[in-house]
Motif scaffolding. Sequence first.
Motif, PDB file in Angstrom:
ATOM      1  N   VAL A 117      -2.317   8.093  -0.834  1.00 34.22           N
ATOM      2  CA  VAL A 117      -1.797   9.187  -1.655  1.00 34.22           C
ATOM      3  C   VAL A 117      -1.702  10.446  -0.806  1.00 34.22           C
ATOM      4  CG1 VAL A 117      -2.330  10.699  -3.610  1.00 34.22           C
ATOM      5  CG2 VAL A 117      -2.725   8.228  -3.801  1.00 34.22           C
ATOM      6  N   GLN A 133      -5.075  12.011   0.898  1.00 27.85           N
ATOM      7  CA  GLN A 133      -6.215  12.205   0.011  1.00 27.85           C
ATOM      8  C   GLN A 133      -7.279  11.132   0.206  1.00 27.85           C
ATOM      9  OE1 GLN A 133      -6.601  14.925  -1.864  1.00 27.85           O
ATOM     10  NE2 GLN A 133      -4.729  15.529  -0.768  1.00 27.85           N
ATOM     11  N   GLY A 190     -10.517  11.741  -1.616  1.00 27.42           N
ATOM     12  CA  GLY A 190     -11.327  11.800  -2.827  1.00 27.42           C
ATOM     13  C   GLY A 190     -12.785  12.029  -2.509  1.00 27.42           C
ATOM     14  N   ALA A 191     -13.562  12.211  -3.572  1.00 25.25           N
ATOM     15  CA  ALA A 191     -14.963  12.595  -3.410  1.00 25.25           C
ATOM     16  C   ALA A 191     -15.781  11.496  -2.743  1.00 25.25           C
ATOM     17  CB  ALA A 191     -15.564  12.935  -4.771  1.00 25.25           C
ATOM     18  N   PHE A 192     -15.402  10.234  -2.977  1.00 24.82           N
ATOM     19  CA  PHE A 192     -16.206   9.122  -2.455  1.00 24.82           C
ATOM     20  C   PHE A 192     -15.386   8.259  -1.501  1.00 24.82           C
ATOM     21  CE2 PHE A 192     -17.423  10.309  -6.761  1.00 24.82           C
ATOM     22  CZ  PHE A 192     -18.731  10.720  -6.552  1.00 24.82           C
ATOM     23  N   ASN A 199     -12.550   6.875  -1.816  1.00 22.64           N
ATOM     24  CA  ASN A 199     -11.862   5.713  -2.380  1.00 22.64           C
ATOM     25  C   ASN A 199     -10.564   6.076  -3.087  1.00 22.64           C
ATOM     26  OD1 ASN A 199     -13.474   3.447  -1.642  1.00 22.64           O
ATOM     27  ND2 ASN A 199     -15.060   4.209  -3.013  1.00 22.64           N
ATOM     28  N   ALA A 200      -9.995   7.256  -2.811  1.00 17.58           N
ATOM     29  CA  ALA A 200      -8.688   7.586  -3.396  1.00 17.58           C
ATOM     30  C   ALA A 200      -7.639   6.616  -2.861  1.00 17.58           C
ATOM     31  CB  ALA A 200      -8.313   9.021  -3.048  1.00 17.58           C
ATOM     32  N   GLY A 201      -6.601   6.406  -3.659  1.00 19.16           N
ATOM     33  CA  GLY A 201      -5.482   5.580  -3.215  1.00 19.16           C
ATOM     34  C   GLY A 201      -5.649   4.090  -3.443  1.00 19.16           C
ATOM     35  N   GLU A 202      -6.691   3.704  -4.166  1.00 20.90           N
ATOM     36  CA  GLU A 202      -6.899   2.273  -4.450  1.00 20.90           C
ATOM     37  C   GLU A 202      -6.055   1.861  -5.662  1.00 20.90           C
ATOM     38  OE1 GLU A 202      -8.381  -0.068  -2.881  1.00 20.90           O
ATOM     39  OE2 GLU A 202      -9.720   0.926  -1.436  1.00 20.90           O
ATOM     40  N   ILE A 203      -4.740   2.069  -5.530  1.00 24.46           N
ATOM     41  CA  ILE A 203      -3.832   1.866  -6.661  1.00 24.46           C
ATOM     42  C   ILE A 203      -3.830   0.413  -7.131  1.00 24.46           C
ATOM     43  CG2 ILE A 203      -1.530   2.404  -7.504  1.00 24.46           C
ATOM     44  CD1 ILE A 203      -2.716   4.779  -6.132  1.00 24.46           C
ATOM     45  N   HIS A 249      -6.169  -1.368  -7.756  1.00 19.60           N
ATOM     46  CA  HIS A 249      -7.219  -1.600  -8.742  1.00 19.60           C
ATOM     47  C   HIS A 249      -7.108  -0.681  -9.951  1.00 19.60           C
ATOM     48  CE1 HIS A 249      -9.149  -4.669  -6.340  1.00 19.60           C
ATOM     49  NE2 HIS A 249      -8.917  -3.908  -5.287  1.00 19.60           N
ATOM     50  N   THR A 250      -5.966  -0.037 -10.137  1.00 19.52           N
ATOM     51  CA  THR A 250      -5.741   0.606 -11.435  1.00 19.52           C
ATOM     52  C   THR A 250      -5.471  -0.514 -12.445  1.00 19.52           C
ATOM     53  OG1 THR A 250      -3.369   0.931 -10.980  1.00 19.52           O
ATOM     54  CG2 THR A 250      -4.856   2.747 -10.452  1.00 19.52           C
TER      55      THR A 250
END
Lengths: 321, 321
Positions: free
Chosen positions: B148, B155, B157-159, B161-165, B167-168
Amino acid sequence: MADTLTIGIDLGGTDIKGSLVDATGTLVCSRTIPTEAARGPQHVLARIAWLIEDLRRDEAAAGRQVIAAGIGSPGPLSCRDGVVYQAANLPGWNNVPIRANLAAASGLPITLENDANAAAYAEFVAGAGRGTENMVLLTLGTGIGGGVIVDGHLQHGAFENAGEIGHTIVQPDGRPCPCGQRGCLERYASASAVAQRYLEAARQCDSPPTLAGRGDVTSADVAAAARAGDEIAARVWDEACRYLAVACVNLQHVLNPERIVLGGGMMNAGEQVLEPTRRHYAALRWQLADDTLQIVPALLGNRAGMIGAALLARYERMSGD
Amino acid sequence: MADTLTIGIDLGGTDIKGSLVDATGTLVCSRTIPTEAARGPQHVLARIAWLIEDLRRDEAAAGRQVIAAGIGSPGPLSCRDGVVYQAANLPGWNNVPIRANLAAASGLPITLENDANAAAYAEFVAGAGRGTENMVLLTLGTGIGGGVIVDGHLQHGAFENAGEIGHTIVQPDGRPCPCGQRGCLERYASASAVAQRYLEAARQCDSPPTLAGRGDVTSADVAAAARAGDEIAARVWDEACRYLAVACVNLQHVLNPERIVLGGGMMNAGEQVLEPTRRHYAALRWQLADDTLQIVPALLGNRAGMIGAALLARYERMSGD
């Protein structure tokens, strides 16, 4: 500049709320006047201009200069162009150039923002999002509004429609939404959806549930009925929280924020929203990583819109846009 | 600094790809060596260090200085800590401090990034995302990776793991995923999911479909069967594209990017993915605003990982992190 003030205006269909706000998001003073929306946009613009002038009379008393004003408005609207395209509960609002109009009337730099984004920014700076860099606000009301903060910045996206979390699809081919989609989050987990789904379920029920026959059921009624043991109310409420948890899982995988903040009228039920949403989130989320999202209640209530509008006016002034 | 080079390494289970890359993302030269993953992490680290040294021999020939190296690796991993926790197809990789190890071996600043994020950044700077400020990459392979870009920044993210689309959740209570969730996008729309769903559907079919009885079906086989008129293949393929479109709608409402870029092995089918995904997106999306998302194919193929790793190494060097 830290010792200056900005004005925040929250434009609603019933009331216009206004306040003087300092750099930390603290209210110095605030006023509320009736919108008199039926008299049309020119009248409402004049009332906002009057409220801005009225608030500036406190400028001298506060001993601090007012450097800008921010308007939080229902939308759709364009922050970039300073135009409200349409506004819920404001008849006659079509392509109103609110920024240019109020800048001319007040002599102040004016910032326009949609109300959910303004509330998100307020919670980020001065409320439940303090201390994070990445946060999402969901407001559970008639619909579900949202605002997304990434790396400390409010996101607008390429077409100024970022943060419309209420219209993410949580159930493909699900309930129709006036937006034209099916299965939007706000068809399941908004205050109005909870009330509507309760009434639909009650109609199909043999033994009349607690609230059957009432036409004016609210999400608060459904919450109370669920607490009192009404099984239909309990099921509809739990499903709403489960869909909220699905949305939280999806936000976590896209943006991985530290916190998701829940606000809006439905959050008057407090723990009755938080506990099941957190429980469903824990059950639904992946087990691959310990990316421990916090799901927390908003702290600023219905002051968030005007505080956020004021803080965004300051932000824009400082960044020289 | 614009006339310097960085090294990009793409670490895979079979091969290690490496290249010298300039500031625009153009390859100056590249090499591929076998990973020899079975010999364990220390051996693989030594091979990467050797490849870095080998590429630097071209530094003088190119007349430009190499200022940093970036490693794109399978994960989970921590960019911040420079540690690979585990890596698909790399036996024995548990908490490998790859950044410290390679920095000591090479004397260069080392940047670590997961492979999907590296590919997203490459497409953003030098591929299908050029000219945007907000872009999402989805790689349709064994799983669905993602990256992302918001306001020009990758990006995490805080942990981290951003962008793990992949697993949406696109189907609540849907197909179980090894991640622990149900209804993840990658259970419907990855190359492996398409093959698996085809085999499942074929087993339940009375008249044997084209590929029945074969155990090694790939998404390319399903694509070919769909083109040849196999109804089960056509249905499974169309459903995959429809779930991709749901994910695109949801990304549009959260982030409102200009473009979603589709890459990975399944995109060898090109228009056979793009046309139905765009068609379903147009049918599923809201009608409230004309926020016209572009859904486009990735341009950099399997070079994206190493190009992105090199560009991120440059980015980190320039921003002084």
